[in-house]
Every structure is written in structure tokens, then in C-alpha cells.
Design a protein around this motif. Structure first.
Motif, PDB file in Angstrom:
ATOM      1  N   ILE A  74     -43.582  19.965 -32.246  1.00 19.45           N
ATOM      2  CA  ILE A  74     -44.533  18.851 -32.190  1.00 19.45           C
ATOM      3  C   ILE A  74     -45.898  19.285 -32.742  1.00 19.45           C
ATOM      4  O   ILE A  74     -46.446  20.295 -32.331  1.00 19.45           O
ATOM      5  CB  ILE A  74     -44.688  18.336 -30.752  1.00 19.45           C
ATOM      6  N   ASP A 124     -38.217  10.450 -34.047  1.00 26.73           N
ATOM      7  CA  ASP A 124     -38.957  10.910 -32.867  1.00 26.73           C
ATOM      8  C   ASP A 124     -38.790   9.838 -31.786  1.00 26.73           C
ATOM      9  O   ASP A 124     -39.530   8.862 -31.746  1.00 26.73           O
ATOM     10  CB  ASP A 124     -40.439  11.105 -33.207  1.00 26.73           C
ATOM     11  N   TRP A 130     -37.672  13.666 -28.524  1.00 23.19           N
ATOM     12  CA  TRP A 130     -38.726  13.418 -29.518  1.00 23.19           C
ATOM     13  C   TRP A 130     -38.541  14.314 -30.731  1.00 23.19           C
ATOM     14  O   TRP A 130     -38.805  13.910 -31.858  1.00 23.19           O
ATOM     15  CB  TRP A 130     -40.083  13.665 -28.867  1.00 23.19           C
ATOM     16  N   PRO A 167     -37.064  16.037 -36.360  1.00 27.02           N
ATOM     17  CA  PRO A 167     -36.990  14.851 -35.507  1.00 27.02           C
ATOM     18  C   PRO A 167     -35.921  14.966 -34.429  1.00 27.02           C
ATOM     19  O   PRO A 167     -35.022  15.805 -34.514  1.00 27.02           O
ATOM     20  CB  PRO A 167     -36.665  13.729 -36.497  1.00 27.02           C
ATOM     21  N   THR A 185     -43.189  15.668 -35.886  1.00 24.85           N
ATOM     22  CA  THR A 185     -42.409  16.860 -35.559  1.00 24.85           C
ATOM     23  C   THR A 185     -41.910  17.576 -36.807  1.00 24.85           C
ATOM     24  O   THR A 185     -41.738  16.960 -37.873  1.00 24.85           O
ATOM     25  CB  THR A 185     -41.180  16.492 -34.709  1.00 24.85           C
TER      26      THR A 185
END
Length: 286
Positions: free
Chosen positions: A186, A219, A182, A195, A192
Motif C-alpha cells: 500500500i 483494491d 485491498w 491489487p 497498491t
């Protein structure tokens, strides 16, 4: 204008834009509740779908599994209950394994009966699952940068490393796992700071290797491989990508945000859960 902007963005980050028509939509199943994963069950010629029904991280008892026919018809809406927020799934030894926050639920594949729950020590947010040729099952812990292996009913930590960058999707591919990350940093809205991308984890040496040309581009959520081609979804943008070694990710299809843990018949069809739409789309690949 939107198409021109999107093309410019893809070009700027090194991603080749491919017309969505290259993946023809066969059907859409509707009436699902936050479908997170769609798993092809070859033994019974059907698709099993996990429904979260609420907060993906809350143990609220609302989650359940549904069964679809291969033409997208609802066979059994509430096939298996007794779950909280079921996500990724894997099949091994006549059993269905389901990631459910900090537990792995074990279901009889034939009947849908919930058999047991496996507690995964120190788990935070179990997400996707896969099984290898030996019947061992793997599950990612997205918020702990970890992957666990389950042999029978016993979980063990396979690898825990910040290099996994919030591992979400996982797919057993011979002697390795393909991982869709992801990304790092985060935020509360699940965007994010950096990424994610595609990684490989060697099962013997547990070595993590970034796949060349497929880093820091989205992500990523679900991931599968068909032959030498890897497919992955980007949840935040609804994009389905494909990647081959030596190349860069290409856009195969575009949905609304919420494309999650994809499944495949292993030949030419991909099943895409559209979590925010309550649907599963089946795509025929050219």
C-alpha cells in the motif's frame, strides 16, 4: 471513447464488463459525512450508516452513526456519537458492533445507546465486521493482515497472515469467511503495488484459500454474498463487482471513486456507501 478504453482494460485483466443498467438504482440518500458502511438491520427494517467525518485513522471524536429508512429517507442523522472514525458494523445478540480504528464499539441496537468499547490488543486499523450464525463477531485489521474474532466482549486473534493482503471486507458465509483484500504494498495514496482479490478463510482450520479467477484484479473494500454470488466494491475506481465460483469478476455498476463497505437485505438490494460523495446508493439487482 472512455467506454472503449474501460472495456479494453477489463478484457486485458480478465474481467467481463457488464452494463451498469443490470443493477438499477432505487434511490440515493444524501447529506452524510464520509459514509463508510451501510448495514441492513432486519429486526428494525432500517439501514445504519457509519460516518467517519475526518481522517479515517485519527481518534478525533467526530464519528457517528446515522439511520436511514428502507426508502432512503433520513430517520436520525446523529443516532449514536462518541466515536472516532467508525467503519464496518455487525449485529449480534441485540447489539451493534462497530469497528473504530483500534476499538470495537458496542451499541444497543434498539436505542442507539453506546454501551461499551472493546480494546483490541495490537490492532492498527480495524475495518469491516460480520457475524456468524453462532453470534460470534469478526473484524478485519487491514493494516496488520489480521482478522479478530469477538465472542461476547472478548477479542482473540483468529488469523494473521501476509496472504490476507490487507484484508478489508469480510462476510460470514456458513463455515467460512469471505474476505475482500485491498492488495499488497500500500502506497501513501492507498494505491497498491499489487491489487487485491477475493479469499476464503475456513473457520475451523483457519486455512486461507484464494478464490479461483478472482485474484489481483482490484483494491477491494466491502464484500457481501447473496446466495452463490459474491459482490465486492473497489474503492479506488468506484466499481461494484460480482463473482461466482468458477467464473471471473464482472462489473455490475460503476460509481465515482469511494464506494466502500456494502450492505444487503439478503435478497435483491445492495446498499453502497459513496464515501467521497456523502451518499448511500441503493441498487436493485436483476
Amino acid at each position: 471513447m472512455k467506454t472503449l478504453i474501460a472495456s479494453a482494460v477489463f478484457a486485458a485483466i480478465g474481467i467481463a464488463a457488464i452494463p451498469p443498467a443490470q443493477a438499477g438504482e432505487l434511490w440515493r440518500a444524501t447529506g452524510l459525512e464520509q459514509p463508510e458502511s451501510a448495514l441492513f438491520d432486519a429486526t428494525n427494517n432500517r439501514i445504519i450508516v457509519s460516518n467517519i467525518v475526518g481522517n479515517p485513522g485519527e481518534a478525533d471524536g467526530n464519528g457517528y452513526l446515522s439511520v436511514l429508512s428502507l426508502d432512503g429517507k433520513m430517520v436520525t442523522r446523529h443516532w449514536t456519537g462518541g466515536m472516532d472514525a467508525p467503519k464496518g458494523m455487525a449485529i449480534s445478540g441485540g447489539k451493534l458492533y462497530v469497528a473504530d480504528i483500534t476499538k470495537v464499539r458496542v451499541v444497543d441496537l434498539a436505542s442507539g445507546k453506546l454501551l461499551s468499547s472493546i480494546d483490541v490488543p495490537k490492532a492498527v486499523f480495524l475495518n469491516d465486521m460480520t457475524s456468524d450464525q453462532a453470534g460470534k463477531v469478526y473484524v478485519t485489521d487491514m493494516l496488520a493482515d489480521a482478522i479478530y474474532r469477538i465472542d461476547g466482549d472478548t477479542p482473540e486473534l483468529l488469523v494473521k497472515d501476509a496472504a490476507l493482503a490487507s484484508p478489508n471486507g469480510v462476510f460470514a458465509d456458513g463455515d467460512r469467511l469471505i474476505v475482500a483484500s485491498w492488495g499488497k504494498g500500500i502506497k501513501p495514496d492507498f494505491s497498491t503495488a499489487e491489487p487485491g482479490g477475493l479469499l476464503s478463510v475456513d473457520l475451523a482450520g483457519k486455512v486461507i484459500t484464494p478464490l479461483p479467477g478472482a485474484q489481483k484484479f482490484a483494491d477491494l473494500d466491502g464484500v457481501i454474498a447473496i446466495g452463490d454470488t459474491i459482490y465486492a466494491t473497489a474503492y479506488m475506481t468506484g466499481t461494484l463487482y460480482r463473482y461466482k465460483a468458477g467464473g471471473t469478476p464482472e462489473v455490475v455498476a460503476q460509481f465515482k471513486p469511494g464506494s466502500a463497505d456494502i450492505g444487503t437485505d439478503g435478497r435483491s438490494v445492495i446498499y453502497v456507501p459513496l464515501m467521497n460523495e456523502g451518499e448511500v446508493a441503493a441498487l436493485k439487482l436483476d
